[in-house]
Design an enzyme around this catalytic site. Structure first.
Site, PDB file in Angstrom:
ATOM      1  N   ASP A  99       0.879  -1.166   0.000  1.00 43.84           N
ATOM      2  CA  ASP A  99       0.000   0.000   0.000  1.00 43.84           C
ATOM      3  C   ASP A  99       0.923   1.224   0.000  1.00 43.84           C
ATOM      4  O   ASP A  99       2.113   1.082   0.223  1.00 43.84           O
ATOM      5  CB  ASP A  99      -0.841  -0.076   1.297  1.00 43.84           C
ATOM      6  CG  ASP A  99      -1.727   1.127   1.471  1.00 43.84           C
ATOM      7  OD1 ASP A  99      -2.281   1.582   0.473  1.00 43.84           O
ATOM      8  OD2 ASP A  99      -1.858   1.610   2.611  1.00 43.84           O
ATOM      9  N   GLU A 222      -7.724  16.101   7.078  1.00 45.39           N
ATOM     10  CA  GLU A 222      -8.622  17.133   7.601  1.00 45.39           C
ATOM     11  C   GLU A 222      -7.995  17.858   8.789  1.00 45.39           C
ATOM     12  O   GLU A 222      -8.074  19.073   8.900  1.00 45.39           O
ATOM     13  CB  GLU A 222      -9.953  16.500   8.033  1.00 45.39           C
ATOM     14  CG  GLU A 222     -10.765  15.943   6.878  1.00 45.39           C
ATOM     15  CD  GLU A 222     -12.264  16.078   7.132  1.00 45.39           C
ATOM     16  OE1 GLU A 222     -12.714  15.572   8.157  1.00 45.39           O
ATOM     17  OE2 GLU A 222     -12.949  16.706   6.309  1.00 45.39           O
ATOM     18  N   PHE A 264     -18.046  12.407   3.645  1.00 48.20           N
ATOM     19  CA  PHE A 264     -17.195  11.887   2.566  1.00 48.20           C
ATOM     20  C   PHE A 264     -17.426  10.373   2.428  1.00 48.20           C
ATOM     21  O   PHE A 264     -17.498   9.671   3.417  1.00 48.20           O
ATOM     22  CB  PHE A 264     -15.734  12.138   2.928  1.00 48.20           C
ATOM     23  CG  PHE A 264     -14.764  11.592   1.919  1.00 48.20           C
ATOM     24  CD1 PHE A 264     -14.344  12.374   0.853  1.00 48.20           C
ATOM     25  CD2 PHE A 264     -14.274  10.298   2.026  1.00 48.20           C
ATOM     26  CE1 PHE A 264     -13.450  11.878  -0.080  1.00 48.20           C
ATOM     27  CE2 PHE A 264     -13.390   9.793   1.093  1.00 48.20           C
ATOM     28  CZ  PHE A 264     -12.968  10.587   0.034  1.00 48.20           C
ATOM     29  N   LYS A 269     -16.298  10.698  -3.179  1.00 49.30           N
ATOM     30  CA  LYS A 269     -14.989  11.365  -3.141  1.00 49.30           C
ATOM     31  C   LYS A 269     -15.091  12.857  -2.823  1.00 49.30           C
ATOM     32  O   LYS A 269     -14.285  13.653  -3.290  1.00 49.30           O
ATOM     33  CB  LYS A 269     -14.243  11.186  -4.481  1.00 49.30           C
ATOM     34  CG  LYS A 269     -13.880   9.744  -4.800  1.00 49.30           C
ATOM     35  CD  LYS A 269     -12.952   9.692  -5.993  1.00 49.30           C
ATOM     36  CE  LYS A 269     -12.421   8.303  -6.259  1.00 49.30           C
ATOM     37  NZ  LYS A 269     -13.389   7.339  -6.727  1.00 49.30           N
ATOM     38  N   ARG A 317      -0.986  15.709  -2.054  1.00 47.37           N
ATOM     39  CA  ARG A 317      -2.371  15.253  -2.132  1.00 47.37           C
ATOM     40  C   ARG A 317      -3.242  16.502  -2.255  1.00 47.37           C
ATOM     41  O   ARG A 317      -3.152  17.403  -1.429  1.00 47.37           O
ATOM     42  CB  ARG A 317      -2.761  14.489  -0.863  1.00 47.37           C
ATOM     43  CG  ARG A 317      -1.983  13.202  -0.694  1.00 47.37           C
ATOM     44  CD  ARG A 317      -2.058  12.750   0.749  1.00 47.37           C
ATOM     45  NE  ARG A 317      -3.383  12.291   1.114  1.00 47.37           N
ATOM     46  CZ  ARG A 317      -3.730  11.005   1.207  1.00 47.37           C
ATOM     47  NH1 ARG A 317      -2.851  10.080   0.956  1.00 47.37           N
ATOM     48  NH2 ARG A 317      -4.945  10.652   1.561  1.00 47.37           N
ATOM     49  N   THR A 397      -2.522   1.528  -4.668  1.00 49.15           N
ATOM     50  CA  THR A 397      -2.939   2.667  -3.845  1.00 49.15           C
ATOM     51  C   THR A 397      -4.247   3.256  -4.348  1.00 49.15           C
ATOM     52  O   THR A 397      -4.607   3.086  -5.510  1.00 49.15           O
ATOM     53  CB  THR A 397      -1.831   3.750  -3.836  1.00 49.15           C
ATOM     54  OG1 THR A 397      -2.320   4.899  -3.175  1.00 49.15           O
ATOM     55  CG2 THR A 397      -1.436   4.145  -5.243  1.00 49.15           C
ATOM     56  N   ARG A 479      -5.729   4.463  -7.780  1.00 50.22           N
ATOM     57  CA  ARG A 479      -7.189   4.478  -7.701  1.00 50.22           C
ATOM     58  C   ARG A 479      -7.728   3.051  -7.571  1.00 50.22           C
ATOM     59  O   ARG A 479      -8.637   2.638  -8.285  1.00 50.22           O
ATOM     60  CB  ARG A 479      -7.787   5.143  -8.946  1.00 50.22           C
ATOM     61  CG  ARG A 479      -7.496   6.643  -9.047  1.00 50.22           C
ATOM     62  CD  ARG A 479      -8.447   7.424  -8.208  1.00 50.22           C
ATOM     63  NE  ARG A 479      -8.318   8.875  -8.346  1.00 50.22           N
ATOM     64  CZ  ARG A 479      -8.220   9.694  -7.316  1.00 50.22           C
ATOM     65  NH1 ARG A 479      -8.195   9.226  -6.087  1.00 50.22           N
ATOM     66  NH2 ARG A 479      -8.141  10.994  -7.497  1.00 50.22           N
ATOM     67  N   LYS A 485      -7.470  -4.754  -4.876  1.00 47.44           N
ATOM     68  CA  LYS A 485      -6.156  -5.115  -4.336  1.00 47.44           C
ATOM     69  C   LYS A 485      -6.080  -6.624  -4.115  1.00 47.44           C
ATOM     70  O   LYS A 485      -5.101  -7.274  -4.481  1.00 47.44           O
ATOM     71  CB  LYS A 485      -5.902  -4.388  -3.008  1.00 47.44           C
ATOM     72  CG  LYS A 485      -5.691  -2.885  -3.146  1.00 47.44           C
ATOM     73  CD  LYS A 485      -5.400  -2.261  -1.783  1.00 47.44           C
ATOM     74  CE  LYS A 485      -5.127  -0.758  -1.909  1.00 47.44           C
ATOM     75  NZ  LYS A 485      -4.732  -0.165  -0.641  1.00 47.44           N
TER      76      LYS A 485
END
EC number: 7.6.2.1
Length: 778
Positions: A99, A222, A264, A269, A317, A397, A479, A485
């Protein structure tokens, strides 16, 4: 179940067939005389030592020992072994699926950039933002004290009139306010009250003291954003279910009522919140989310996509922040529709979504934020070491393609010189075919592909795609959903048959960890789900290097040696039994009495054989310095049918020599053949352990002498067991005979003949074809 266990099972099946064949041969040579089937069963029982029953016990104890060694290793503190069945798997890995967030990175965010479209602020220009905020709020308060109801310097952009270009200051003000309001963060104050009775007053005592405040939220992003707004002057001081309070640089408290909140989700998203300003009564809808979804929601602009790409290439990000002012009527209309949709019994989610989406149109784009997630310590050298060890690394990821690519480069998952093939987004079979062909022409390049494109490729060209991807030195899938995974892990296992290992830190990696042959969990910021679901739990990514190169390698090598030695131990005594029966007209008579047979597998040879779990071919420092040594292990040469056959030949040779030697040299004292052959057998076993060991440990020496001591002591006490078939020959062991020089030299001669050739062969082999590790140790 580990691969080694499966391989040993195959060998045990072969041994079982050998047992049956040997018994049938014996009965045939006997000429099927009398009740031959009874004799067949007697032979099956006599030769049953071929089946290594003690193998399981020895191996399981060995595995427990490896687990204990891993947990006691000071170089990888905090490592927990949660399974005692597969430590050897760590020595056979070919694919490592990892990951990104929290595994390669620390999951500790740092606010790096705020972009307003025309102007961009970095870490070195944050003080400008701070001064803008201080100015704008001081203006607001001076206006408010002058009986104005306006709460911000630039009030309502007229919807009908042409838009007035706002000043940079007001845009910063709007952006920072949006970031400070649009989130799910709660400020928490630790109560300093020592006595439980005082806790009620604690709120009053410590009212909003800055140093006592911590923020809590489900995502570290956040918290970072809210901490950043605090650093530029707008502080979140209180929050409950219905309201939020912000403190301005001047110390004034602004209250906002929370009317609606849209949390969220990984599908949407994005998250939204509708707040009403207490002082002006204005209703505003704020929203933040990923650029993929937000680009269609905000008003037309020409910079969002480009700037997102730029930030992602720096490894940041990104989050897009937007707002929309609502009139009282608009909000009331929305609320009634929203409540109605929420009360519906059937398809509630399907009905709620369009109501919320009716608001998400033509929103005003405020800013773009960029936070950085720093790499964990020593990620680069660790990944480089794993690559040199021949392990192929796949990064799976949920992040954006650009961010994932950037992290792959900065972590040296993809080496600087390597080409990167970015798989274009494909939706149809034809596009997938074209893209695969383009990829096929490239050699030795890393692959970067998104989850959606991967789905399409696997749907139509599963075999071709996996074949091409497996040739890549590194693969990055971005994505990716948790189920994808796990699916990728299963694909690799199915198509390559090689051993896979998955490593992750959060609940979204659990499915991948459980699907892999060997799962490693990191105890990170996201709790312990991954580490509890995994087979091994570590505290930092860099520990994986030592876990595989040192412990994995040792566990595999030791278990292979131990397994084959236990088989050899059973084979040699069965060979002696076969020779004995052959000499005595194929009689199904046991050579050794029950106690000797039990003692042989336990007290006489158990300790030295088990001491093989302490053996190591190279020192840990060497194994880490030359990760190329690990490559050899994946071929599985330490335990194969070839090595097994070599051990079988050794057992047959030694068993034959011991028995024939005993019968030849002791013609005159024939009654003592048991004492002689058994003594030679024990000595041979102890010498063979010494031959197999590569690095001596003081416990090994103790084990060898302890076993020898136990045997010598038992000769004196168990004398009646050492005569052949007490009833038939009536012979007993006289201590006087054992102490004679004749006995000693003859036993020594037999032992030397059985062991010396093997020592010579080993010496010659090391001389002319040395194993890779011995070239490093010499």
């Amino acid at each position: 179940v580990g691969l080694l266990d499966l391989e040993l099972n195959q060998l045990t099946k072969a041994l079982f067939l050998a047992l049956v064949a040997l018994s049938v041969v014996m009965v045939t040579l006997q000429g099927f005389v009398g009740p031959w089937y009874r004799n067949l069963f007697r032979f099956l029982l006599l030769f049953s030592y071929i089946i290594p029953i003690s193998l399981r016990v020895n191996l399981d104890m060995g595995k427990a020992a490896y687990g204990w060694m891993i947990m006691k290793d000071d170089n990888i503190p905090g490592t927990v072994v949660r399974t005692s069945t597969i430590p050897e798997e760590l020595g056979r890995l070919v694919y490592l699926l990892t990951d990104k967030t929290g595994t390669l990175t620390q999951n500790e965010m740092i606010f790096k950039r705020l972009h307003l479209g025309t102007v961009s602020y970095g870490t070195d220009t944050m003080d400008e933002i701070q001064s803008h905020i201080i100015n704008s709020y001081s203006q607001v308060h001076s206006q408010n004290s002058g009986n104005s109801t306006s709460s911000t310097p630039s009030r309502k952009p007229q919807s009908s009139a042409p838009k007035v270009r706002k000043s940079v200051s007001s845009r910063i003000h709007e952006a920072v306010k949006a970031i400070a309001l649009c989130h799910n963060v709660t400020p928490v104050y630790e109560s300093r009250a020592g006595v439980s009775g005082e806790t009620e007053y604690a709120e009053v005592d410590q009212d909003f003291s800055d140093e006592n405040r911590t923020y809590q939220a489900s995502s570290p992003d956040e918290v970072t954003l809210v901490q950043w707004t605090e650093s530029v002057g707008l502080t979140l001081v209180n929050r409950d279910l219905t309201s939020m309070q912000l403190k301005t640089p001047g110390g004034h408290i602004l209250t906002y009522y929370i009317l609606q909140i849209f949390p969220f989700t990984s599908e949407s998203k994005r998250m939204g919140i509708i707040v009403r300003d207490e002082s002006s009564g204005e209703i505003t809808f704020y929203m933040k989310g990923a650029d993929v979804v937000m680009s269609t929601i905000v008003q037309y602009n020409d910079w969002l996509e480009e700037e997102c790409g730029n930030m992602a290439r720096e490894g940041l990000r990104t989050l897009v922040v937007a707002k929309k002012s609502l009139t009282e009527e608009q909000y009331q209309d929305f609320e009634s529709r929203y409540n109605q949709a929420k009360l519906s019994i059937h398809d509630r989610n399907l009905k709620v979504a369009p109501v919320v989406e009716s608001l998400e149109r033509e929103m005003e784009l405020l800013c773009l934020t960029g936070v950085e997630d720093q790499l964990q310590a020593d990620v680069r050298p660790t990944l480089e070491m794993l690559r040199n060890a021949g392990i192929k690394i796949w990064m799976l990821t949920g992040d954006k393609l650009e961010t994932a690519t950037c992290i792959a480069k900065s972590s040296h998952l993809v080496s600087r010189t390597q080409d990167i093939h970015i798989f274009r987004p494909v939706t149809t079979r034809g596009e997938a075919h074209l893209e695969l062909n383009a990829f096929r022409r490239k050699h030795d390049c890393a692959l970067v592909i998104s989850g959606d494109s991967l789905e399409v490729c696997l749907k139509y060209y599963e075999h071709e795609f996996v074949e091409l991807a497996c040739q890549c030195p590194a693969v990055v899938c971005c994505r990716c959903s948790p189920t994808q995974k796990a699916h990728i892990v299963k694909l690799l296992q199915h198509h390559t048959g090689k051993r896979t290992c998955a490593i992750g830190d959060g609940g979204n990696d659990v499915s991948m960890i459980q699907a892999a042959d060997c799962g490693i969990g990191i105890e990170g910021k996201e709790g312990k789900q991954a580490s509890l679901a995994a087979d091994f739990s570590i505290t930092q990514f860099k520990h994986i290097g030592r876990l595989l190169m040192v412990h994995g390698r040792n566990s595999y090598k030791r278990s292979a040696a131990l397994g084959q030695f236990v088989m050899h131990r059973g084979l040699i005594i069965s060979t002696m039994q076969a020779v004995f029966s052959s000499v005595f007209y194929f009689a199904s008579v046991p050579l050794y009495q029950g106690f000797l047979m039990v003692g042989y597998a336990t007290i006489y040879t158990m300790f030295p054989v088990f001491s093989l779990v302490l053996d190591q071919d190279v020192k840990p420092e060497m194994a880490l310095l030359y990760p190329e040594l690990y490559k050899d292990l994946t071929k599985g040469r330490s335990l194969s049918f070839k090595t097994f056959l070599i051990w079988v030949l050794i057992s047959i040779y030694q068993g034959g020599i011991l028995m024939y030697g005993a019968l030849l040299l002791f013609e005159s004292e024939f009654v003592h053949v048991v004492a002689i052959s058994f003594t030679a057998l024990i000595l041979t076993e102890l010498l063979m352990v010494a031959l197999t060991i590569r690095t001596w440990h003081w416990l090994m020496v103790v084990a060898e002498f302890l076993s020898l001591g136990c045997y010598v002591a038992s000769l004196a006490f168990l004398n009646e067991y050492f005569g052949i078939g007490r009833v038939s020959f009536g012979a007993f062991l006289d201590v006087a005979f054992i102490t004679t020089v004749t006995f000693l030299w003859k036993v020594s001669a037999i032992t030397v003949v059985s062991c010396l050739p093997l020592y010579i062969l080993k010496y010659l082999k090391r001389k002319f074809s040395p194993p890779s590790y011995s070239k490093l140790t010499s």
